[in-house]
Design an enzyme around this catalytic site. Structure first.
Site, short mmCIF file in Angstrom:
data_model
loop_
_atom_site.label_atom_id
_atom_site.label_comp_id
_atom_site.label_asym_id
_atom_site.label_seq_id
_atom_site.Cartn_x
_atom_site.Cartn_y
_atom_site.Cartn_z
N ARG A 1 58.28 90.31 36.46
CA ARG A 1 59.35 89.32 36.53
C ARG A 1 60.27 89.47 35.31
O ARG A 1 59.83 89.84 34.24
CB ARG A 1 58.73 87.92 36.49
CG ARG A 1 57.90 87.62 37.72
CD ARG A 1 58.69 86.79 38.73
NE ARG A 1 57.78 85.94 39.46
CZ ARG A 1 57.40 84.74 39.04
NH1 ARG A 1 57.88 84.23 37.93
NH2 ARG A 1 56.56 84.02 39.75
N CYS A 2 61.55 89.15 35.52
CA CYS A 2 62.50 89.19 34.41
C CYS A 2 62.08 88.19 33.35
O CYS A 2 61.61 87.12 33.71
CB CYS A 2 63.91 88.89 34.91
SG CYS A 2 64.84 90.41 35.16
N PRO A 3 62.22 88.49 32.07
CA PRO A 3 62.94 89.64 31.49
C PRO A 3 62.11 90.91 31.28
O PRO A 3 62.58 91.79 30.58
CB PRO A 3 63.39 89.07 30.14
CG PRO A 3 62.29 88.14 29.75
CD PRO A 3 61.76 87.55 31.03
#
Ligand SMILES: Cc1ncc(COP(=O)(O)O)c(C=O)c1O
Lengths: 76, 383
Positions: free
Chosen positions: A13-15
């Site tokens: 998942r971002c970041p």
């Protein structure tokens, strides 16, 4: 032209994909091309934005059998 | 740690204005009857409703019969889009909207497309302003029935060129719908629209009251099953005490909007400048000049937006975020995506009439340390 190095960030998942790219890119020579595989929808926004902020080149997006890939070239 | 609470999310819901509270309490006693009926308490309720409509219309500079109260800003936006399209069925089924509309407008657009219509999204530039050339092309295309433009972005604050976009629409004979939810009560409402909506809890009114204004002569047709209340524009009985409170507070906030907005705009200037210089690797987004007075958004590189919100909450700061990890869909904000700006580590700060300079100072003093600690924890310092 050699095939780009692939950084597999699928499932991250971002970041995290941006962080992974930021760690790896400086280890490669200027001019090197990497392909970041990332399936988090935010990666499509954040990888180009990171390139812009860091003066690196966002080459483009490729949708292959491995899902979305984002090509980045080290410029500095 | 029990830090004193600092509420910085007025763009989601502003704290209830004292005038709204007073009017709400009075109207609970006085305005519970059905205004449609023909006895004394109903006549009293009718008077309150008429007075609320007149006050809200006068504040917005429109005619009372052009204004309907709706159950929310979302319901008003749905009505504006679907009713504007229904009324122009004969002209075509094309909807034009900016890429950065509120989700209420985009969801209405999806419904329209699912029903066989078309929708054209007009892109924005890096600061979040629509591309007027692309707007003109889209509006001028054959079959365009309605155009929708948010007055100012609820996520990044950028004010849109409503007058210019409206002139394009007028020349093409296409009605313009403007979602003014973040502008009403904060700044003058721009000219050039045919349909306008707003939301009371954004200006200090109670939640659950929206405004739908349909200018005389606009071809608009209710998309809902027939109901005669609110000029047939929105079904169901209005929440009269809340409507009375919404109208009273709108008049109150409009009366001192210029001074309050000037004060908040200076605080936002300070936040923009200090965040940019005191937090490393941060992108302050949105137009620095042509923007809402009370709202500022920034993204912190390598920081998880949800973690940042929680860390701020632990220090007493209430803010919102457009980062994907903070949304139920796990998608980044479509506004930040359309602008091409960083979507992770995103924070939206929005101020209200009671926001003090001391609160903003405390936020600015604590933010760099909070972001720094999160980065240290994630091992991304100096990356
Ligand atoms: C620009 C904009 N339009 C519409 C809405 C929806 O208003 P409400 O919360 O009253 O449904 C909001 C609030 O989130 C908004 O900011």
């Amino acid at each position: 032209m050699t095939a780009p190095e692939v950084i597999d960030c699928r499932g991250q998942r971002c970041p995290l994909p941006v962080i992974t790219l930021a760690r790896r890119l400086p280890e490669l020579p200027v001019g090197a091309l990497v392909r970041v595989l990332a399936d988090d929808p935010a990666a499509a926004v954040d990888l180009p934005a990171w390139c812009r902020l860091r003066g690196q080149e966002f080459v483009g997006r490729v949708d292959g059998p491995d899902g979305p890939g984002f090509d980045v070239r080290r410029r500095r | 740690m029990n830090a004193s609470p600092v509420y910085l999310d007025a763009a989601s819901a502003a704290p209830l204005h004292p005038v709204a509270r007073q009017a709400l309490l009075a109207a609970l006693d006085d305005g519970w009857a059905d205004p449609q009926r023909l006895y004394a308490p109903a006549r009293r309720a009718r008077q309150l409703l008429d007075a609320a409509r007149e006050a809200a219309a006068a504040t917005l500079g429109v005619r009372p019969d052009e204004l309907s109260f709706t159950p929310s800003g979302t319901a008003a936006a749905h009505s504006a889009v679907l009713g504007g399209l229904a009324g122009r069925r004969r002209a075509g089924s094309g909807l034009v909207h900016s890429a950065i509309e509120h989700s209420a407008v985009l969801h209405a657009a999806e419904r329209h497309v699912a029903g066989g219509g078309t929708a054209t999204s007009v892109p924005v530039n890096r600061v979040g302003r629509i591309d007027l050339d692309a707007w003109s092309t889209a509006v001028g295309a054959p079959g365009t029935a309605l155009a929708a433009l948010i007055a100012a972005s609820h996520e990044v604050g950028t004010v849109q060129p409503v007058a210019a976009a409206g002139a394009v629409c007028a020349a093409a004979g296409v009605p313009l719908y403007v979602d003014a939810a973040q502008v009403v009560g904060h700044a003058p409402v721009p000219a050039g629209w045919s349909v306008l909506t707003a939301s009371a809890h954004k200006w200090g009114g109670p939640p659950g009251v929206g405004l739908l204004v349909v200018r005389k002569g606009t071809r608009w047709e209710s998309p809902w099953p027939m109901d005669e209340r609110e000029a047939g524009r929105t079904p169901g009985v209005v929440n009269l005490p809340a409507v009375v409170a919404a109208a009273a507070s709108l008049r109150a906030v409009a009366a001192d909007a210029a001074a309050r907005s000037a004060r908040l705009a200076r605080l936002v200037d300070r936040i923009r400048a200090r965040v940019a210089t005191e937090v490393p690797d941060v992108e302050v987004v949105g137009d620095p000049e042509d923007r809402l007075p009370h709202l500022v958004t920034f993204s912190c590189l390598y920081v998880d937006g949800e973690a940042l919100l929680h860390a701020l909450d632990r220090r007493g700061f209430a803010v919102s975020s457009g980062s994907s990890c903070t949304s139920s869909t796990l998608r980044p904000s479509h506004v930040l995506a359309a602008m091409g700006v960083l979507s992770h580590g995103n924070v939206r700060v929005s101020l209200h009439r009671d926001t003090t300079e001391a609160e903003v100072e405390r936020f600015l003093t604590e933010l760099p340390g909070i972001v720094g600690a999160l980065r240290a924890e994630a091992g991304v310092v100096g990356l």
